[in-house]
Design an enzyme around this catalytic site. Structure first.
Site, PDB file in Angstrom:
ATOM      1  CB  SER A  86      74.553  68.698 108.090  1.00  0.00           C
ATOM      2  OG  SER A  86      75.133  68.141 106.927  1.00  0.00           O
TER       3      SER A  86
ATOM      4  CE1 TYR B 113      71.115  71.364 104.641  1.00  0.00           C
ATOM      5  CE2 TYR B 113      73.398  70.677 104.827  1.00  0.00           C
ATOM      6  CZ  TYR B 113      72.065  70.471 105.105  1.00  0.00           C
ATOM      7  OH  TYR B 113      71.671  69.381 105.852  1.00  0.00           O
TER       8      TYR B 113
HETATM    9  P1  NAD Z   1      62.679  66.903 105.227  1.00  0.00           P
HETATM   10  O1  NAD Z   1      62.595  67.730 103.999  1.00  0.00           O
HETATM   11  O2  NAD Z   1      62.193  65.498 105.197  1.00  0.00           O
HETATM   12  O3  NAD Z   1      61.917  67.656 106.411  1.00  0.00           O
HETATM   13  C1  NAD Z   1      62.152  69.016 106.664  1.00  0.00           C
HETATM   14  C2  NAD Z   1      60.906  69.588 107.301  1.00  0.00           C
HETATM   15  O4  NAD Z   1      61.155  70.972 107.575  1.00  0.00           O
HETATM   16  C3  NAD Z   1      59.683  69.501 106.390  1.00  0.00           C
HETATM   17  O5  NAD Z   1      58.584  68.941 107.087  1.00  0.00           O
HETATM   18  C4  NAD Z   1      59.431  70.944 105.996  1.00  0.00           C
HETATM   19  O6  NAD Z   1      58.062  71.247 105.789  1.00  0.00           O
HETATM   20  C5  NAD Z   1      60.006  71.695 107.199  1.00  0.00           C
HETATM   21  N1  NAD Z   1      60.360  73.060 106.834  1.00  0.00           N
HETATM   22  C6  NAD Z   1      61.251  73.453 105.886  1.00  0.00           C
HETATM   23  N2  NAD Z   1      61.228  74.781 105.777  1.00  0.00           N
HETATM   24  C7  NAD Z   1      60.319  75.236 106.677  1.00  0.00           C
HETATM   25  C8  NAD Z   1      59.848  76.536 107.015  1.00  0.00           C
HETATM   26  N3  NAD Z   1      60.268  77.642 106.388  1.00  0.00           N
HETATM   27  N4  NAD Z   1      58.910  76.644 107.986  1.00  0.00           N
HETATM   28  C9  NAD Z   1      58.428  75.540 108.597  1.00  0.00           C
HETATM   29  N5  NAD Z   1      58.839  74.287 108.309  1.00  0.00           N
HETATM   30  C10 NAD Z   1      59.767  74.145 107.351  1.00  0.00           C
HETATM   31  O7  NAD Z   1      64.192  67.006 105.694  1.00  0.00           O
HETATM   32  P2  NAD Z   1      65.110  66.054 106.599  1.00  0.00           P
HETATM   33  O8  NAD Z   1      66.016  65.335 105.703  1.00  0.00           O
HETATM   34  O9  NAD Z   1      64.327  65.312 107.611  1.00  0.00           O
HETATM   35  O10 NAD Z   1      66.000  67.179 107.299  1.00  0.00           O
HETATM   36  C11 NAD Z   1      65.797  67.603 108.627  1.00  0.00           C
HETATM   37  C12 NAD Z   1      67.063  68.288 109.116  1.00  0.00           C
HETATM   38  O11 NAD Z   1      68.149  67.366 109.073  1.00  0.00           O
HETATM   39  C13 NAD Z   1      67.487  69.502 108.274  1.00  0.00           C
HETATM   40  O12 NAD Z   1      67.974  70.523 109.105  1.00  0.00           O
HETATM   41  C14 NAD Z   1      68.597  68.934 107.434  1.00  0.00           C
HETATM   42  O13 NAD Z   1      69.506  69.931 107.035  1.00  0.00           O
HETATM   43  C15 NAD Z   1      69.220  67.956 108.400  1.00  0.00           C
HETATM   44  N6  NAD Z   1      70.026  66.938 107.748  1.00  0.00           N
HETATM   45  C16 NAD Z   1      69.441  66.088 106.853  1.00  0.00           C
HETATM   46  C17 NAD Z   1      70.249  65.142 106.247  1.00  0.00           C
HETATM   47  C18 NAD Z   1      69.697  64.174 105.256  1.00  0.00           C
HETATM   48  O14 NAD Z   1      70.504  63.485 104.617  1.00  0.00           O
HETATM   49  N7  NAD Z   1      68.389  64.057 105.102  1.00  0.00           N
HETATM   50  C19 NAD Z   1      71.607  65.058 106.553  1.00  0.00           C
HETATM   51  C20 NAD Z   1      72.150  65.942 107.459  1.00  0.00           C
HETATM   52  C21 NAD Z   1      71.337  66.876 108.054  1.00  0.00           C
END
Ligand code: NAD
Length: 251
Positions: free
Chosen positions: A133, A146
């Site tokens: 991120s 985070y």
């Molecule tokens: P999201 O919430 O849409 O998806 C996250 C997924 O991880 C979900 O399907 C959830 O069920 C799964 N998950 C969470 N905890 C879990 C656990 N304990 N065991 C098994 N599965 C688990 O999130 P996203 O926005 O797609 O984020 C994905 C990655 O991208 C993350 O690491 C997040 O930090 C990173 N990220 C997201 C953004 C953003 O703006 N969305 C920005 C930078 C980084």
């Protein structure tokens, strides 16, 4: 020219593959020909996506270290993506949420990397992509767990790059700004409460305040960068962190 298995002989594993960025990565890797293992605690969504891409769903909780024993070892492409957020000032931050976030976002990637690299080393080819991120590179208020976890993931990724180098294994971070996913929808609501402003103002004035491009990143944009790192011509890209952030970290 890079040597190694072609897309059709590759096996990929994507954590958090049932939603958001992970789901976009699953679809991109499957469309490129890989057999994809979808690892998520969200069972129905993981199973549905597995049916769609002819992949395999593994319904596990990444916070419980025992999860790793249920997963395959013969993985050529590992995408450490699962993550969660908790927004609170340091003095109010719940210690159990801090610990959970480290387990899911640091310990689980470590356990998976150590599980799959022997196979990658044996094949002399492997790709590890860690979804970090902008908060792996910069800090923001109220995100102690985070920001700590993402900085740790950046470090873990570099160690995997250094150790993997003699074996044809690369490890990189892709470091998005705010992406249009359910995680961000939750954060908009939480930031709205923390800053005392309306949800729509949060996007422009809080989330994208530092971003020269005032537009959320799409999950498919992140997945395209991931796919590029797993394709030909990237054998020399390792130990890096690639922001996909609308210029946020440059500003
Ligand atoms: P999201 O919430 O849409 O998806 C996250 C997924 O991880 C979900 O399907 C959830 O069920 C799964 N998950 C969470 N905890 C879990 C656990 N304990 N065991 C098994 N599965 C688990 O999130 P996203 O926005 O797609 O984020 C994905 C990655 O991208 C993350 O690491 C997040 O930090 C990173 N990220 C997201 C953004 C953003 O703006 N969305 C920005 C930078 C980084």
């Amino acid at each position: 020219m890079e040597s190694g298995p072609d897309h059709n002989s590759r096996t990929a594993l994507v954590t958090g593959g049932a939603s958001g960025i992970g789901r976009a990565c699953v679809r991109a890797l499957a469309a490129a020909g890989a057999k994809v293992h979808i690892v998520d605690r969200a069972g129905p969504a993981a199973e549905e996506l597995a049916d769609e891409v002819d992949g395999v769903a593994h319904v596990v909780d990444l916070a419980d270290a025992a999860f790793v024993d249920a997963l395959p070892t013969e993985v050529d492409v590992l995408i450490n993506n699962a993550g969660l957020q908790h927004v609170a000032p340091l003095h109010e931050f719940p210690p159990d949420r801090f610990d959970l976030i480290q387990r899911v976002m640091v310990t689980a990637p470590f356990l998976l990397i150590r599980r799959v690299v022997p196979h990658m080393y044996a094949r002399e080819w492997g790709r590890i992509v860690n979804i970090s991120s902008v908060h792996g590179l910069r800090a923001s208020a109220f995100k102690a767990a985070y920001v700590t976890a993402k900085h740790a993931l950046e470090g873990l990724s570099k160690v995997a790059a250094v150790e993997g180098a003699p074996h044809g294994v690369t490890s990189n971070c892709v470091s998005p700004g705010y992406v249009r996913t359910p995680l961000v929808a939750d954060q908009i609501a939480a930031q709205s409460r923390a800053h005392g402003v309306e949800a729509e103002e949060v996007v422009e004035q809080v989330l994208l305040d530092r971003s020269p491009i005032k537009r959320l990143v799409e999950p498919e944009d992140v997945a395209a960068t991931v796919l590029w790192l797993c394709g030909p011509h990237t054998a020399n890209v390792t130990g890096s962190s690639i922001p996909v952030d609308g210029g946020w970290t440059a500003n």
